[in-house]
Write a protein that holds these residues in place. Structure first.
Motif, mmCIF file in Angstrom:
data_model
loop_
_atom_site.group_PDB
_atom_site.id
_atom_site.type_symbol
_atom_site.label_atom_id
_atom_site.label_comp_id
_atom_site.label_asym_id
_atom_site.label_seq_id
_atom_site.Cartn_x
_atom_site.Cartn_y
_atom_site.Cartn_z
ATOM 1 N N MET A 1 0.826 -1.193 0.000
ATOM 2 C CA MET A 1 0.000 0.000 0.000
ATOM 3 C C MET A 1 0.865 1.249 0.000
ATOM 4 N N GLU A 2 1.917 1.233 0.764
ATOM 5 C CA GLU A 2 2.822 2.379 0.847
ATOM 6 C C GLU A 2 3.477 2.650 -0.503
ATOM 7 N N ASP A 3 3.798 1.577 -1.254
ATOM 8 C CA ASP A 3 4.438 1.755 -2.550
ATOM 9 C C ASP A 3 3.523 2.464 -3.537
ATOM 10 N N SER A 4 2.238 2.127 -3.532
ATOM 11 C CA SER A 4 1.320 2.780 -4.457
ATOM 12 C C SER A 4 1.108 4.241 -4.088
ATOM 13 N N LYS A 5 1.192 4.572 -2.799
ATOM 14 C CA LYS A 5 1.110 5.971 -2.388
ATOM 15 C C LYS A 5 2.327 6.738 -2.890
ATOM 16 N N ASN A 6 3.506 6.107 -2.810
ATOM 17 C CA ASN A 6 4.717 6.749 -3.315
ATOM 18 C C ASN A 6 4.621 6.975 -4.816
ATOM 19 N N VAL A 7 4.129 5.984 -5.542
ATOM 20 C CA VAL A 7 4.024 6.096 -6.995
ATOM 21 C C VAL A 7 3.012 7.171 -7.372
ATOM 22 N N GLY A 8 1.817 7.096 -6.810
ATOM 23 C CA GLY A 8 0.776 8.078 -7.125
ATOM 24 C C GLY A 8 1.165 9.487 -6.717
ATOM 25 N N GLY A 10 4.212 10.603 -6.302
ATOM 26 C CA GLY A 10 5.323 11.038 -7.145
ATOM 27 C C GLY A 10 4.848 11.528 -8.504
ATOM 28 N N ILE A 11 3.923 10.791 -9.104
ATOM 29 C CA ILE A 11 3.390 11.189 -10.417
ATOM 30 C C ILE A 11 2.643 12.512 -10.301
ATOM 31 N N LEU A 12 1.810 12.641 -9.278
ATOM 32 C CA LEU A 12 1.045 13.876 -9.096
ATOM 33 C C LEU A 12 1.962 15.064 -8.857
ATOM 34 N N PHE A 13 2.955 14.890 -8.006
ATOM 35 C CA PHE A 13 3.879 15.981 -7.705
ATOM 36 C C PHE A 13 4.699 16.343 -8.942
ATOM 37 N N GLY A 14 5.121 15.330 -9.703
ATOM 38 C CA GLY A 14 5.862 15.585 -10.937
ATOM 39 C C GLY A 14 5.020 16.344 -11.948
ATOM 40 N N LEU A 15 3.743 15.976 -12.086
ATOM 41 C CA LEU A 15 2.840 16.678 -13.002
ATOM 42 C C LEU A 15 2.636 18.128 -12.580
ATOM 43 N N ILE A 16 2.490 18.341 -11.287
ATOM 44 C CA ILE A 16 2.324 19.712 -10.794
ATOM 45 C C ILE A 16 3.552 20.538 -11.145
ATOM 46 N N VAL A 17 4.734 19.968 -10.953
ATOM 47 C CA VAL A 17 5.972 20.685 -11.276
ATOM 48 C C VAL A 17 6.042 20.994 -12.766
ATOM 49 N N GLY A 66 8.938 8.772 -5.787
ATOM 50 C CA GLY A 66 8.504 7.375 -5.844
ATOM 51 C C GLY A 66 9.525 6.411 -5.275
ATOM 52 N N LYS A 67 10.806 6.723 -5.408
ATOM 53 C CA LYS A 67 11.927 5.971 -4.827
ATOM 54 C C LYS A 67 12.156 4.581 -5.405
ATOM 55 N N LEU A 76 4.988 7.232 -16.614
ATOM 56 C CA LEU A 76 3.598 7.543 -16.286
ATOM 57 C C LEU A 76 3.384 9.047 -16.121
ATOM 58 N N THR A 77 4.402 9.745 -15.628
ATOM 59 C CA THR A 77 4.316 11.201 -15.529
ATOM 60 C C THR A 77 4.231 11.813 -16.923
ATOM 61 N N GLY A 78 5.115 11.379 -17.827
ATOM 62 C CA GLY A 78 5.085 11.874 -19.200
ATOM 63 C C GLY A 78 3.807 11.484 -19.921
#
Length: 130
Positions: A1-8, A10-17, A66-67, A76-78
């Motif tokens: 569960m923690e891994d999917s939070k990191n992935v999601g 990370g993608i959201l934060f990357g998109l915002i940036v 995401g680490k 996924l970000t792209g």
């Protein structure tokens, strides 16, 4: 569960940036075009370079957050960025990507992947040093 939070996350934060960098660079370039004698055709290469750098930075940040699996998180970000742009273009202008835009967006995804890979490796190096 923690891994999917990191992935999601990370993608959201990357998109915002990516979108914040795009907004800032668009503002600067539009001001330059408005208040100087620059033409849009003369800054086309600069706009393209800024787009690639923004996606690389967004992929880098998403990979760092995401680490793990930086290629996937960056990709996924792209892909998310390209999907959002596609939806704006399709729903707002009723047109699909042409061949040139498709090539650009494939390259954007690959650039974000490279940023994600580097972001994971840089975040792992920091955690190993600590």
């Amino acid at each position: 569960m923690e891994d999917s939070k990191n992935v999601g996350g990370g993608i959201l934060f990357g998109l915002i940036v990516v979108f914040v960098l795009a907004i800032i660079s668009s503002l600067i370039i539009s001001l330059l075009l408005t208040f100087t004698s620059l033409q849009e055709s003369s800054v086309q290469f600069v706009v393209t370079a800024i787009s690639f750098v923004s996606l690389f930075i967004g992929g880098f940040i998403s990979g760092g957050k995401g680490k793990q699996k930086g290629w996937m998180i960056g990709g996924l970000t792209g892909l998310s960025y390209s999907l959002i742009i596609f939806l704006f273009q399709y729903l707002g202008q009723d047109s699909l990507f042409n061949l040139q835009q498709t090539i650009y967006h494939v390259c954007y995804i690959l650039t974000a992947m490279m940023g994600g890979i580097l972001g994971v490796n840089m975040s792992n190096n920091k955690s190993r040093a600590a």
